[in-house]
Design an enzyme around this catalytic site. Structure first.
Site, PDB file in Angstrom:
ATOM      1  CG  ASP A 168      64.156  21.747  16.122  1.00 48.70           C
ATOM      2  OD1 ASP A 168      62.638  21.944  15.492  1.00 48.70           O
ATOM      3  OD2 ASP A 168      64.935  22.630  15.039  1.00 48.70           O
ATOM      4  CG  ASP A 186      55.269  17.584  13.525  1.00 54.41           C
ATOM      5  OD1 ASP A 186      55.417  16.795  12.508  1.00 54.41           O
ATOM      6  OD2 ASP A 186      55.467  18.745  13.267  1.00 54.41           O
ATOM      7  CB  CYS A 241      55.443  15.132   7.272  1.00 60.08           C
ATOM      8  SG  CYS A 241      56.905  14.704   7.264  1.00 60.08           S
TER       9      CYS A 241
HETATM   10  N1  SAH Z   1      56.826  20.882  14.666  1.00 58.11           N
HETATM   11  C1  SAH Z   1      57.269  21.519  14.409  1.00 58.11           C
HETATM   12  C2  SAH Z   1      58.260  20.911  12.439  1.00 58.11           C
HETATM   13  C3  SAH Z   1      58.547  20.021  13.182  1.00 58.11           C
HETATM   14  S1  SAH Z   1      59.866  20.285  11.929  1.00 58.11           S
HETATM   15  C4  SAH Z   1      55.851  22.575  13.331  1.00 58.11           C
HETATM   16  O1  SAH Z   1      54.934  22.465  14.083  1.00 58.11           O
HETATM   17  O2  SAH Z   1      56.462  23.810  12.656  1.00 58.11           O
HETATM   18  C5  SAH Z   1      61.038  18.872  11.770  1.00 58.11           C
HETATM   19  C6  SAH Z   1      62.148  19.330  12.592  1.00 58.11           C
HETATM   20  O3  SAH Z   1      63.013  18.995  13.226  1.00 58.11           O
HETATM   21  C7  SAH Z   1      62.749  20.973  12.152  1.00 58.11           C
HETATM   22  O4  SAH Z   1      63.386  21.879  12.714  1.00 58.11           O
HETATM   23  C8  SAH Z   1      64.311  20.358  12.532  1.00 58.11           C
HETATM   24  O5  SAH Z   1      65.295  21.187  12.698  1.00 58.11           O
HETATM   25  C9  SAH Z   1      64.117  19.378  13.588  1.00 58.11           C
HETATM   26  N2  SAH Z   1      65.316  18.814  13.236  1.00 58.11           N
HETATM   27  C10 SAH Z   1      65.548  17.315  12.553  1.00 58.11           C
HETATM   28  N3  SAH Z   1      65.991  16.345  12.352  1.00 58.11           N
HETATM   29  C11 SAH Z   1      66.553  16.499  14.435  1.00 58.11           C
HETATM   30  C12 SAH Z   1      66.761  15.878  15.084  1.00 58.11           C
HETATM   31  N4  SAH Z   1      67.185  14.546  15.027  1.00 58.11           N
HETATM   32  N5  SAH Z   1      66.305  16.008  16.635  1.00 58.11           N
HETATM   33  C13 SAH Z   1      65.898  17.614  17.014  1.00 58.11           C
HETATM   34  N6  SAH Z   1      65.153  18.268  15.476  1.00 58.11           N
HETATM   35  C14 SAH Z   1      65.413  17.306  14.084  1.00 58.11           C
END
Ligand code: SAH
Length: 399
Positions: free
Chosen positions: A248, A303, A343
């Site tokens: 992340d 996700d 989503c």
């Molecule tokens: N799977 C998680 C929810 C993910 S929400 C759960 O079940 O709780 C999306 C996440 O993606 C966020 O934490 C955000 O920090 C991260 N994010 C957004 N763009 C990103 C990128 N390009 N690379 C890595 N992480 C990213």
């Protein structure tokens, strides 16, 4: 009740309301019998003066009226109590074991503009319509009575409040001042930040899917992309994954995920790395050099956040989805599983599937669909209100 201001709809606009959709756009309104104040209750009638329902009026919003009831209903404490109890009955029926869940999901629970999340004994609310916002006091009283919570907070820091002419705000509405809270999801512990966590703290809509996806984890190596607090990775580790790696881009999220893994006694099998997933895939492929031809993961979870907030940027979003699917498929072992979620409201299940298939074609991989996912049952889908459905997911096995 007859003295309520009346919103008369244009011919042809009543069907949607009768079908159960609570939004009445400005363009659907023929005229008002007397001007209501913003946030007030109005009655809605069709062009022939037939009663359709009661709702909240807001002249500043494109959604002029949010219908709250199909009846001549006073919006008071007993109304909120009945609606919240009805919502609770749905949760008890479909998630009897859960202790943290979404109590009220706005339109899904006939309370357009109100979200209430329960994080054990802490409640967090969001009021995204002026009508609901004005009645926060009544809502808080009702919640106190029904739940006897330790604290009730508001997370009204959504940009969308401006569409209703409201400022962003937040803070404690009742009880203790809290920064964090520990919740149980499927029996696992997660600590979330009540001030800065995504949504109202974490993604309750994935609670059922954490369990469902973990079925594929036993004995394998798991890659949890966009891991946030580690939901998928930590569930996979409990289900017997030999290793779970979460990626992340947020340092705070990966630090929190690490400590969540430790709190569950799974710290030795979970690793969380702060990196941009797109870059991480590229760097990993380059680092592995010739070895990249030999895929390394048994389960990959994708996700991502919604890559698009509007229709105009759907094209860019699709390119993003395609790229991560292509890279993930190349790193997946034969027989391995890709669990992938979308989503974004603007990318429906069909379009999402098209992107996945395009990526599979480019990677020359054949997929067997082994599961279809949706949002957890505390985010009910009402097919008459298309907007209530947003999370879709699939699991594919590499043939
Ligand atoms: N799977 C998680 C929810 C993910 S929400 C759960 O079940 O709780 C999306 C996440 O993606 C966020 O934490 C955000 O920090 C991260 N994010 C957004 N763009 C990103 C990128 N390009 N690379 C890595 N992480 C990213």
């Amino acid at each position: 009740m007859e003295s309520l201001p009346t919103v008369l709809l244009k011919p042809g606009e009543a069907d949607r309301v009768l079908a159960g959709h609570p939004w009445i756009y400005e363009g659907a309104v023929m005229r008002l019998t007397k001007p209501p104040a913003d946030g007030d209750v109005v009655q809605v009638k069709d062009h022939r003066q037939r009663f359709l329902g009661t709702g909240f009026f807001n002249s500043k919003s494109k959604i002029r009226v949010r219908v709250i009831s199909g009846e001549r209903q006073s919006i008071d404490a007993s109304f909120f109590r009945q609606r919240i109890e009805a919502a609770m009955a749905v949760r008890r029926r479909h998630m009897p074991e859960a202790t943290s869940y979404r109590v009220v999901n706005s339109e899904s629970d006939h309370l357009s503009g109100l979200i209430v999340d329960k994080y054990e004994d802490v409640l967090v609310l969001q009021t995204s319509s002026l009508g609901m916002d004005r009645r926060k006091g009544q809502i808080v009283d009702t919640l106190k009575h029904l739940f006897h919570p330790r604290a009730i907070l508001e997370r009204n820091d959504m940009g969308s409040r401006k569409f209703e002419g409201m400022e962003e705000c937040g803070g404690t509405l009742f009880g203790e001042e809290l920064e964090t809270v520990e919740v149980r999801l499927n029996g696992l512990r997660f600590t979330l930040n009540l001030k800065s966590g995504h949504k109202t703290g974490l993604y309750l809509d994935q609670q059922a899917n954490y369990q469902a996806v973990a079925r594929f984890a036993k004995g394998g190596r798991v890659l949890d992309c966009f891991s946030f607090l580690g939901g998928f990775g930590i569930h996979a580790a409990r289900a017997g994954a030999t290793q779970a790696l979460g990626v992340d881009q947020s340092e705070d999220a990966t630090a929190a995920a690490r400590s969540n893994a430790k709190a569950n006694g799974l710290g030795d099998r979970c690793v969380f790395e702060a990196a941009n997933v797109f870059d991480w895939f590229k760097v990993r492929a380059a680092q592995r050099g010739d070895a990249a031809a030999k895929p390394e993961w048994d389960l990959i979870v994708l996700d991502p956040p919604s890559f698009t907030r509007n229709r105009a940027s759907v094209g860019d979003a699709l390119r993003g989805y395609k790229e991560i699917h292509l890279r993930a498929l190349k790193m997946l072992k034969p027989g391995g599983v890709l669990a992938t979620f979308c989503c974004s409201h603007h990318v429906n299940a069909e379009l999402f599937m098209d992107v996945i298939l395009a990526a599979a074609y480019d990677a020359r991989k054949q997929l067997r669909r082994v599961a279809v996912y949706t949002q957890s049952p505390d985010h009910p889908v009402l097919p008459a209100i298309a907007e209530t459905e947003y999370l879709k997911g699939f699991a594919f096995e590499l043939v």
